[in-house]
Design an enzyme around this catalytic site. Structure first.
Site, PDB file in Angstrom:
ATOM      1  N   HIS A  57       0.817  -1.211  -0.007  1.00 22.58           N
ATOM      2  CA  HIS A  57      -0.067  -0.005   0.070  1.00 22.58           C
ATOM      3  C   HIS A  57       0.803   1.331  -0.050  1.00 22.58           C
ATOM      4  CE1 HIS A  57       0.711  -1.014   4.196  1.00 22.58           C
ATOM      5  NE2 HIS A  57       0.454   0.370   4.641  1.00 22.58           N
ATOM      6  N   HIS A  83       0.793   5.391   0.908  1.00 23.86           N
ATOM      7  CA  HIS A  83       0.102   6.608   1.659  1.00 23.86           C
ATOM      8  C   HIS A  83       0.237   7.792   0.884  1.00 23.86           C
ATOM      9  CE1 HIS A  83       0.208   4.423   5.642  1.00 23.86           C
ATOM     10  NE2 HIS A  83       1.016   3.828   4.903  1.00 23.86           N
TER      11      HIS A  83
END
Length: 145
Positions: free
Chosen positions: A107, A109
């Site tokens: 992932h 950010h």
């Protein structure tokens, strides 16, 4: 957890992708899914994850999927900028526990930054209000080009 290991399909992001856990959805296409971080470091902290992967981190991901991921990150970051008008945008990605990774599904950010506003600690700022996250998600989603 180290850089090496086995993908756990019970991780929170896998559950979000399967619709088993709620989220404040920002954007989705065939390759990526974006939603608000429930433990934001700043107002508008958004996550982008690849949809069809079992990569725990960037080092494990296939190059073709990485290209789709970074294009999704750019698209969402532009929408964050248009919606929230920050002074800057921090884009970060952690690999392994020592680096700060807490969820072992690749992932990225996207964290808007404003001059004079301190950045919260990763995962330490307390859980955000879901209604506020949904309002922010809608604001950002409306700016997706």
């Amino acid at each position: 957890m180290s850089l090496d290991g086995t993908y756990d399909d019970a991780n929170i992001f896998a559950k979000i992708l399967r619709g088993e856990m709620p989220c404040a959805r920002v954007f989705e296409d065939e390759h990526v899914f974006s939603f608000m971080d429930v433990f934001p470091q700043a107002r508008g902290h958004t996550l982008v994850i690849p949809k069809h992967t079992q990569a725990r981190n960037l080092l494990e991901e296939e190059p073709e999927r990485l290209s789709h991921l970074i294009l999704g990150v750019q698209r969402v970051a532009r929408a964050v900028r248009a919606a929230l008008n920050p002074d800057g945008i921090m884009i970060s990605q952690f690999n392994g526990a020592v680096s700060g990774q807490t969820i072992y599904h690749l992932h990225v950010h996207i964290i808007p930054r404003w001059e004079g506003v301190a950045l919260g600690r990763h995962g330490d700022g307390g859980m955000a209000d879901m209604d506020e996250l949904k309002r922010l998600a809608d604001q950002i989603s409306d700016k997706i080009a």
